[in-house]
Write a protein that holds these residues in place. Structure first.
Motif, PDB file in Angstrom:
ATOM      1  N   ARG A   1       0.828  -1.204   0.000  1.00 36.78           N
ATOM      2  CA  ARG A   1       0.000   0.000   0.000  1.00 36.78           C
ATOM      3  C   ARG A   1       0.865   1.256   0.000  1.00 36.78           C
ATOM      4  N   THR A   2       2.142   1.119  -0.354  1.00 38.44           N
ATOM      5  CA  THR A   2       3.041   2.274  -0.308  1.00 38.44           C
ATOM      6  C   THR A   2       2.737   3.316  -1.378  1.00 38.44           C
ATOM      7  N   LYS A   3       1.887   2.992  -2.347  1.00 40.29           N
ATOM      8  CA  LYS A   3       1.533   3.953  -3.394  1.00 40.29           C
ATOM      9  C   LYS A   3       0.104   4.462  -3.263  1.00 40.29           C
ATOM     10  N   THR A   4      -0.545   4.207  -2.133  1.00 40.90           N
ATOM     11  CA  THR A   4      -1.953   4.596  -2.005  1.00 40.90           C
ATOM     12  C   THR A   4      -2.141   5.988  -1.413  1.00 40.90           C
ATOM     13  N   GLY A   5      -1.060   6.733  -1.222  1.00 41.96           N
ATOM     14  CA  GLY A   5      -1.177   8.108  -0.761  1.00 41.96           C
ATOM     15  C   GLY A   5      -1.728   8.241   0.643  1.00 41.96           C
ATOM     16  N   LYS A   6      -2.811   8.995   0.779  1.00 41.37           N
ATOM     17  CA  LYS A   6      -3.390   9.279   2.093  1.00 41.37           C
ATOM     18  C   LYS A   6      -4.161   8.108   2.660  1.00 41.37           C
ATOM     19  N   LYS A   7      -4.603   7.197   1.804  1.00 31.90           N
ATOM     20  CA  LYS A   7      -5.438   6.101   2.278  1.00 31.90           C
ATOM     21  C   LYS A   7      -4.723   5.281   3.338  1.00 31.90           C
ATOM     22  N   GLY A   8      -5.496   4.650   4.237  1.00 30.12           N
ATOM     23  CA  GLY A   8      -4.967   3.969   5.398  1.00 30.12           C
ATOM     24  C   GLY A   8      -3.799   3.032   5.120  1.00 30.12           C
ATOM     25  N   ARG A   9      -2.766   3.187   5.907  1.00 28.32           N
ATOM     26  CA  ARG A   9      -1.555   2.371   5.783  1.00 28.32           C
ATOM     27  C   ARG A   9      -0.983   2.159   7.175  1.00 28.32           C
ATOM     28  N   VAL A  10       0.285   1.806   7.253  1.00 26.01           N
ATOM     29  CA  VAL A  10       1.012   1.811   8.515  1.00 26.01           C
ATOM     30  C   VAL A  10       2.256   2.664   8.323  1.00 26.01           C
ATOM     31  N   LEU A  11       2.689   3.296   9.394  1.00 27.75           N
ATOM     32  CA  LEU A  11       3.922   4.066   9.337  1.00 27.75           C
ATOM     33  C   LEU A  11       5.093   3.122   9.066  1.00 27.75           C
ATOM     34  N   ASN A  12       6.061   3.622   8.289  1.00 26.73           N
ATOM     35  CA  ASN A  12       7.253   2.842   7.939  1.00 26.73           C
ATOM     36  C   ASN A  12       6.930   1.575   7.159  1.00 26.73           C
ATOM     37  N   GLU A  13       5.837   1.622   6.385  1.00 24.82           N
ATOM     38  CA  GLU A  13       5.540   0.460   5.549  1.00 24.82           C
ATOM     39  C   GLU A  13       6.641   0.244   4.508  1.00 24.82           C
ATOM     40  N   TYR A  14       7.254   1.329   4.065  1.00 20.83           N
ATOM     41  CA  TYR A  14       8.317   1.197   3.068  1.00 20.83           C
ATOM     42  C   TYR A  14       9.435   0.298   3.596  1.00 20.83           C
ATOM     43  N   SER A  15       9.711   0.384   4.904  1.00 20.53           N
ATOM     44  CA  SER A  15      10.739  -0.471   5.503  1.00 20.53           C
ATOM     45  C   SER A  15      10.323  -1.941   5.420  1.00 20.53           C
ATOM     46  N   ILE A  16       9.050  -2.221   5.709  1.00 18.09           N
ATOM     47  CA  ILE A  16       8.550  -3.596   5.613  1.00 18.09           C
ATOM     48  C   ILE A  16       8.704  -4.097   4.184  1.00 18.09           C
ATOM     49  N   GLU A  17       8.299  -3.263   3.233  1.00 14.22           N
ATOM     50  CA  GLU A  17       8.364  -3.642   1.825  1.00 14.22           C
ATOM     51  C   GLU A  17       9.790  -3.956   1.397  1.00 14.22           C
ATOM     52  N   GLN A  18      10.724  -3.076   1.731  1.00 12.95           N
ATOM     53  CA  GLN A  18      12.108  -3.281   1.307  1.00 12.95           C
ATOM     54  C   GLN A  18      12.732  -4.508   1.958  1.00 12.95           C
ATOM     55  N   ASN A  19      12.407  -4.758   3.198  1.00 13.42           N
ATOM     56  CA  ASN A  19      12.922  -5.950   3.868  1.00 13.42           C
ATOM     57  C   ASN A  19      12.374  -7.226   3.248  1.00 13.42           C
ATOM     58  N   LEU A  20      11.101  -7.213   2.888  1.00 13.77           N
ATOM     59  CA  LEU A  20      10.525  -8.401   2.264  1.00 13.77           C
ATOM     60  C   LEU A  20      11.104  -8.635   0.867  1.00 13.77           C
ATOM     61  N   ILE A  21      11.396  -7.557   0.148  1.00 18.72           N
ATOM     62  CA  ILE A  21      12.072  -7.705  -1.143  1.00 18.72           C
ATOM     63  C   ILE A  21      13.421  -8.382  -0.944  1.00 18.72           C
ATOM     64  N   ALA A  22      14.143  -7.964   0.098  1.00 18.03           N
ATOM     65  CA  ALA A  22      15.447  -8.570   0.393  1.00 18.03           C
ATOM     66  C   ALA A  22      15.306 -10.033   0.792  1.00 18.03           C
ATOM     67  N   GLN A  23      14.097 -10.404   1.274  1.00 22.89           N
ATOM     68  CA  GLN A  23      13.839 -11.787   1.677  1.00 22.89           C
ATOM     69  C   GLN A  23      13.306 -12.633   0.517  1.00 22.89           C
ATOM     70  N   GLY A  24      13.248 -12.044  -0.683  1.00 16.50           N
ATOM     71  CA  GLY A  24      12.825 -12.809  -1.853  1.00 16.50           C
ATOM     72  C   GLY A  24      11.394 -12.570  -2.300  1.00 16.50           C
ATOM     73  N   TYR A  25      10.726 -11.595  -1.693  1.00 19.74           N
ATOM     74  CA  TYR A  25       9.360 -11.274  -2.087  1.00 19.74           C
ATOM     75  C   TYR A  25       9.355 -10.178  -3.161  1.00 19.74           C
ATOM     76  N   THR A  26       8.287 -10.141  -3.931  1.00 21.26           N
ATOM     77  CA  THR A  26       8.076  -9.090  -4.919  1.00 21.26           C
ATOM     78  C   THR A  26       7.000  -8.153  -4.405  1.00 21.26           C
ATOM     79  N   ALA A  27       7.294  -6.846  -4.408  1.00 21.99           N
ATOM     80  CA  ALA A  27       6.284  -5.864  -4.010  1.00 21.99           C
ATOM     81  C   ALA A  27       5.239  -5.771  -5.117  1.00 21.99           C
ATOM     82  N   TYR A  28       3.998  -5.983  -4.759  1.00 29.05           N
ATOM     83  CA  TYR A  28       2.920  -5.994  -5.747  1.00 29.05           C
ATOM     84  C   TYR A  28       1.927  -4.894  -5.421  1.00 29.05           C
ATOM     85  N   HIS A  29       1.681  -4.012  -6.410  1.00 31.15           N
ATOM     86  CA  HIS A  29       0.774  -2.888  -6.242  1.00 31.15           C
ATOM     87  C   HIS A  29      -0.467  -3.147  -7.096  1.00 31.15           C
ATOM     88  N   PRO A  30      -1.535  -3.655  -6.520  1.00 31.43           N
ATOM     89  CA  PRO A  30      -2.716  -4.085  -7.301  1.00 31.43           C
ATOM     90  C   PRO A  30      -3.291  -3.004  -8.192  1.00 31.43           C
TER      91      PRO A  30
END
Length: 383
Positions: A200-229
């Motif tokens: 949800r890092t590209k959803t702007g103001k809509k509900g997210r969590v703080l520091n979601e970008y950190s979660i996303e980048q760590n999961l990418i490093a763990q072999g996951y692909t960030a998917y933006h529906p």
């Protein structure tokens, strides 16, 4: 057929029995479209003698809640539609409500002799499907003509299917609805990454969590692909969800589309982004398709919101405990190298918070979690 007597409370739709699995016929039905935009509009179907048709309403939650208000006395309709037609229900522009509340009656679309599917909009300005909605209906093989009713209309014969899916216990879906939606898996070829993070890092103001970008980048490093529906068509999203073996994401409407493609053996982790019950419908839908509950991860510390707001909603932002998140994902088998995770520090938090506050356009307050929402849900179910 379910019979309603004076004073009865009409039962909510159930996934395994009752009117949710039936199709009733209403002769000389009157379809009343919605008026101006409002939270719960007055619209729906009445019998020829003016009686409300509760089977045509949208039900939300585990107790009786009809989304449209029962139609009160109005002038008799001038418009008429001859022939036999199928009640499709109310059309929502919102992605999640379209998936959960516009399509639940389409399981009966193969009913013999039906000439068109009748819909009304959420409000008077909504008089057609958007392009992405048309694409999704085409994926379902919907080739019947559509009749959008925009003025009170008397219909010669209206077939009213039960609500086979939605919000509440019915989120598990009736066997008929699950069989109908299962045709998507027959028509979609799996394509995409095996491990994805629904971001949800590209959803702007809509509900997210703080520091979601950190979660996303760590999961990418763990072999996951960030998917933006939102960057993909419904067909592309369905193909990706069908290809995925492991899915992690914040609770959101995206999981309703995933829920149509979920299959036994697929691992799904839903990370709560707000301390509210919205995740329960996602959990129930996935249970109906997976045959078991998805992994619900609640590591919320609290929610950020405007000062006048008293509780979390779809636009509030959660603050999660990143250490607990990693521990849960590791225990559940989603991470292979938890020791490689890098955690946001105070500087990272301050940067993320400044951006969030700017998006919200003013002051925000932090409301810590006093009782985790899953405990509230569990207590309600005991009652």
């Amino acid at each position: 057929m379910t019979q309603i007597r004076p004073g009865d409370i009409f039962p909510v739709p159930e996934p395994d029995q009752g009117w949710s699995r039936e199709v009733m016929t209403v002769d000389d039905a009157i379809v009343w479209p919605a008026g101006p935009m409002q939270r719960i509009p007055m619209c729906g179907i009445t019998h020829a003698d003016g009686r409300d048709c509760p089977e045509a309403a949208i039900y939300r939650g585990d107790t009786r809640m009809m989304a449209p208000v029962a139609v009160e006395t109005r002038p008799q309709p001038a418009a008429r539609l001859p022939g036999t037609h199928l009640w499709g229900g109310q059309v929502f522009a919102h992605f999640g409500h379209f998936m959960t509340e516009t399509i639940p009656r389409l399981w009966a679309s193969t009913h013999a002799g039906v000439e068109s599917i009748v819909f009304i909009g959420k409000h008077e300005q909504l008089q057609k499907f958007s392009p992405w909605q048309q694409d999704f209906l085409a994926l379902l093989g919907m080739d019947l003509p559509v009749t959008f009713v925009t003025e009170p209309t008397r219909i010669e014969r209206l077939m009213v299917p039960g609500q086979g899916f939605g919000l509440g216990r019915i989120a598990r879906g009736t066997p008929e609805f699950r069989a109908f939606i299962g045709r998507l898996q027959d028509r979609i070829e799996p394509k995409g990454a095996e491990r994805i993070y629904v971001s949800r890092t590209k959803t702007g103001k809509k509900g997210r969590v703080l520091n979601e970008y950190s979660i996303e980048q760590n999961l990418i490093a763990q072999g996951y692909t960030a998917y933006h529906p939102q960057d993909h068509s419904p067909a592309e999203q369905l193909a990706q969800y069908m290809a995925a073996t492991h899915v992690i994401g914040l609770d959101s409407s995206a999981f309703h589309l995933l829920g149509f493609m979920a299959r036994p053996g697929q691992r799904v982790a839903v990370v709560l982004r707000r301390n509210m019950m919205a995740y329960v419908n996602i959990q129930r839908q996935l249970e109906g398709m997976l045959g078991r509950s998805p992994d619900i991860i609640n590591v919320l510390l609290g929610d950020w919101m405007p000062p006048r707001q008293k509780g979390a909603n779809r636009e509030s932002w959660g603050q999660v405990d990143h250490h607990r998140l990693v521990a849960r994902l590791t225990d559940l088998g989603y991470l292979d190298r938890p020791e490689a995770w890098t955690y946001p520090d105070e500087k990272d938090f301050n940067i993320a918070f400044a951006k969030f506050r700017k998006r919200m356009g003013g002051e925000v307050v932090f409301r810590p979690v006093e009782v985790p929402i899953e405990k509230i849900v569990a207590a309600a179910r005991k009652d």
